[in-house]
Design an enzyme around this catalytic site. Structure first.
Site, PDB file in Angstrom:
ATOM      1  N   TYR A  28       0.592   7.022  20.958  1.00  0.00           N
ATOM      2  CA  TYR A  28       0.080   6.766  19.602  1.00  0.00           C
ATOM      3  C   TYR A  28       0.190   5.284  19.258  1.00  0.00           C
ATOM      4  O   TYR A  28      -0.773   4.675  18.788  1.00  0.00           O
ATOM      5  CB  TYR A  28       0.858   7.618  18.596  1.00  0.00           C
ATOM      6  CG  TYR A  28       0.616   7.264  17.141  1.00  0.00           C
ATOM      7  CD1 TYR A  28      -0.506   7.730  16.463  1.00  0.00           C
ATOM      8  CD2 TYR A  28       1.524   6.459  16.442  1.00  0.00           C
ATOM      9  CE1 TYR A  28      -0.718   7.404  15.130  1.00  0.00           C
ATOM     10  CE2 TYR A  28       1.314   6.137  15.110  1.00  0.00           C
ATOM     11  CZ  TYR A  28       0.194   6.603  14.457  1.00  0.00           C
ATOM     12  OH  TYR A  28      -0.012   6.283  13.131  1.00  0.00           O
TER      13      TYR A  28
HETATM   14  N1  LIG Z   1       1.461   8.400   6.908  1.00  0.00           N
HETATM   15  C1  LIG Z   1       2.021   7.313   7.422  1.00  0.00           C
HETATM   16  O1  LIG Z   1       3.213   7.066   7.225  1.00  0.00           O
HETATM   17  C2  LIG Z   1       1.206   6.353   8.249  1.00  0.00           C
HETATM   18  C3  LIG Z   1       1.837   5.214   8.740  1.00  0.00           C
HETATM   19  C4  LIG Z   1       1.110   4.320   9.501  1.00  0.00           C
HETATM   20  C5  LIG Z   1      -0.230   4.552   9.755  1.00  0.00           C
HETATM   21  N2  LIG Z   1      -0.827   5.660   9.273  1.00  0.00           N
HETATM   22  C6  LIG Z   1      -2.248   5.869   9.572  1.00  0.00           C
HETATM   23  O2  LIG Z   1      -2.933   6.265   8.409  1.00  0.00           O
HETATM   24  C7  LIG Z   1      -3.992   7.156   8.757  1.00  0.00           C
HETATM   25  C8  LIG Z   1      -3.864   8.451   7.964  1.00  0.00           C
HETATM   26  O3  LIG Z   1      -2.591   9.002   8.249  1.00  0.00           O
HETATM   27  P1  LIG Z   1      -2.018  10.311   7.527  1.00  0.00           P
HETATM   28  O4  LIG Z   1      -0.561  10.145   7.481  1.00  0.00           O
HETATM   29  O5  LIG Z   1      -2.796  10.607   6.300  1.00  0.00           O
HETATM   30  O6  LIG Z   1      -2.351  11.421   8.652  1.00  0.00           O
HETATM   31  P2  LIG Z   1      -2.274  12.994   8.499  1.00  0.00           P
HETATM   32  O7  LIG Z   1      -1.792  13.509   9.809  1.00  0.00           O
HETATM   33  O8  LIG Z   1      -1.532  13.383   7.263  1.00  0.00           O
HETATM   34  O9  LIG Z   1      -3.828  13.377   8.305  1.00  0.00           O
HETATM   35  C9  LIG Z   1      -4.736  13.149   9.351  1.00  0.00           C
HETATM   36  C10 LIG Z   1      -6.036  13.867   9.065  1.00  0.00           C
HETATM   37  O10 LIG Z   1      -6.837  13.792  10.271  1.00  0.00           O
HETATM   38  C11 LIG Z   1      -7.243  15.108  10.619  1.00  0.00           C
HETATM   39  N3  LIG Z   1      -7.370  15.209  12.071  1.00  0.00           N
HETATM   40  C12 LIG Z   1      -6.366  15.199  13.004  1.00  0.00           C
HETATM   41  N4  LIG Z   1      -6.879  15.350  14.238  1.00  0.00           N
HETATM   42  C13 LIG Z   1      -8.231  15.453  14.089  1.00  0.00           C
HETATM   43  C14 LIG Z   1      -9.297  15.636  15.007  1.00  0.00           C
HETATM   44  N5  LIG Z   1      -9.093  15.748  16.324  1.00  0.00           N
HETATM   45  N6  LIG Z   1     -10.558  15.677  14.515  1.00  0.00           N
HETATM   46  C15 LIG Z   1     -10.801  15.568  13.182  1.00  0.00           C
HETATM   47  N7  LIG Z   1      -9.818  15.433  12.269  1.00  0.00           N
HETATM   48  C16 LIG Z   1      -8.545  15.379  12.720  1.00  0.00           C
HETATM   49  C17 LIG Z   1      -6.174  16.029  10.087  1.00  0.00           C
HETATM   50  O11 LIG Z   1      -6.648  17.360   9.923  1.00  0.00           O
HETATM   51  C18 LIG Z   1      -5.814  15.361   8.775  1.00  0.00           C
HETATM   52  O12 LIG Z   1      -6.672  15.802   7.731  1.00  0.00           O
HETATM   53  C19 LIG Z   1      -3.875   7.368  10.272  1.00  0.00           C
HETATM   54  O13 LIG Z   1      -4.763   6.498  10.937  1.00  0.00           O
HETATM   55  C20 LIG Z   1      -2.445   6.992  10.575  1.00  0.00           C
HETATM   56  O14 LIG Z   1      -2.269   6.554  11.905  1.00  0.00           O
HETATM   57  C21 LIG Z   1      -0.133   6.582   8.528  1.00  0.00           C
END
Ligand SMILES: NC(=O)c1ccc[n+]([C@@H]2O[C@H](COP(=O)([O-])OP(=O)(O)OC[C@H]3O[C@@H](n4cnc5c(N)ncnc54)[C@H](O)[C@@H]3O)[C@@H](O)[C@H]2O)c1
Length: 254
Positions: free
Chosen positions: A161
């Site tokens: 990741y």
């Molecule tokens: N939450 C954090 O602390 C955090 C920190 C750093 C970066 N990010 C980045 O922010 C972005 C959003 O993160 P988040 O925490 O909301 O993620 P999350 O896991 O809560 O949500 C991800 C969404 O993507 C969808 N998804 C997952 N796999 C999929 C697939 N194969 N096809 C289609 N949809 C799919 C899921 O159903 C979900 O709705 C991401 O790019 C993540 O890397 C988040």
């Protein structure tokens, strides 16, 4: 009522979000709708996506959803083409989708590695490939890619990741010269710890506040809406000369 900014340049604009059914993606979809923009999104979670889409439509917003696994690039590109057919042209693309399932480096197989790239890196490139030509010919477009502070903070326990996320930062900068001459901007947003429902359910328990106290100088929790606010700014004309940059929203963690 929200006290966040409204951007006149976003009214009537057309945005597309990957992974928009839950978490930060859902906050993005709601924020575009609240700005008066049209928004299309894809997600593998059909139930959550349909529910969000319907609730925003009921409130009068112009929202479109299709259940897609973004690991299937043909399906992703077909969905973008379908959305453009119903609501062309696209002004904004947000590459939000990711899956940060933890993994021990000792156990990662070639298939595991490929799956991590297939969800965390590959869709960003191919979604951009699907929308950039139109944006370039119209000399207008904003693309926001989601990176992460995780690899900069030396976070272990999920090397596939974090490698994919580091590559996103390079991918953003790979486009800025070619696209910039046509007025198309590409930026990376780096969230800190955002405790989405999935993050709380899968990765953190009662030690969350202790982790925050040790690592995040700013008091309080970063919300999905905080991240959406930054993305609204990067989508709007207010940021029209910002491109190729990393925008970190981490409460001072890095
Ligand atoms: N939450 C954090 O602390 C955090 C920190 C750093 C970066 N990010 C980045 O922010 C972005 C959003 O993160 P988040 O925490 O909301 O993620 P999350 O896991 O809560 O949500 C991800 C969404 O993507 C969808 N998804 C997952 N796999 C999929 C697939 N194969 N096809 C289609 N949809 C799919 C899921 O159903 C979900 O709705 C991401 O790019 C993540 O890397 C988040």
């Amino acid at each position: 009522m929200s006290t966040f900014a409204t951007y006149p340049s976003l009214a009537g604009m057309n945005a597309f979000v990957t992974g928009g059914a839950t978490g930060i993606g859902a906050a993005l979809v709601k924020a575009y709708a609240a700005q008066g923009a049209k928004v299309g999104f894809v997600d593998i979670n059909a139930d959550a996506g349909n529910e969000l889409c319907q609730s925003l439509r009921d409130a009068g917003a112009s929202v479109w959803f299709q259940a897609v696994d973004v690991c299937d690039i043909h399906a992703l590109q077909a969905a973008i083409t379908t959305y453009k057919g119903t609501s062309a042209p696209l002004d904004i693309l947000v590459n939000n989708v990711a899956n940060d399932t933890r993994h021990d480096w000792r156990d990662v197989t070639v298939d595991d590695w490929d799956r991590a790239m297939a969800v965390n890196l590959r869709p960003t490139f191919f979604a951009i490939q699907s929308v950039a030509a139109d944006m370039i010919s119209r000399k207008k477009g904003a693309i926001v890619n989601f990176g992460s502070i995780a690899w900069k903070a030396k976070h272990g326990g999920m090397p596939a990741y974090t490698t994919a996320k580091a590559a996103i930062h390079g991918l953003t900068r790979s486009f800025i010269r070619e696209f910039g001459t046509s007025g198309v901007r590409v930026n990376t947003v780096l969230p800190g710890m955002v405790l989405t429902a999935r993050q709380l359910a899968e990765h953190y328990s009662e030690d969350v506040d202790e982790i925050l106290k040790q690592n995040q100088p700013m008091a309080g929790r970063i919300t999905e809406e905080d991240v959406a606010s930054l993305v609204m700014f990067l989508s709007a004309d207010d940021s029209k000369m910002c491109t190729g940059q990393e925008f970190t929203l981490d409460g001072g963690w890095l």
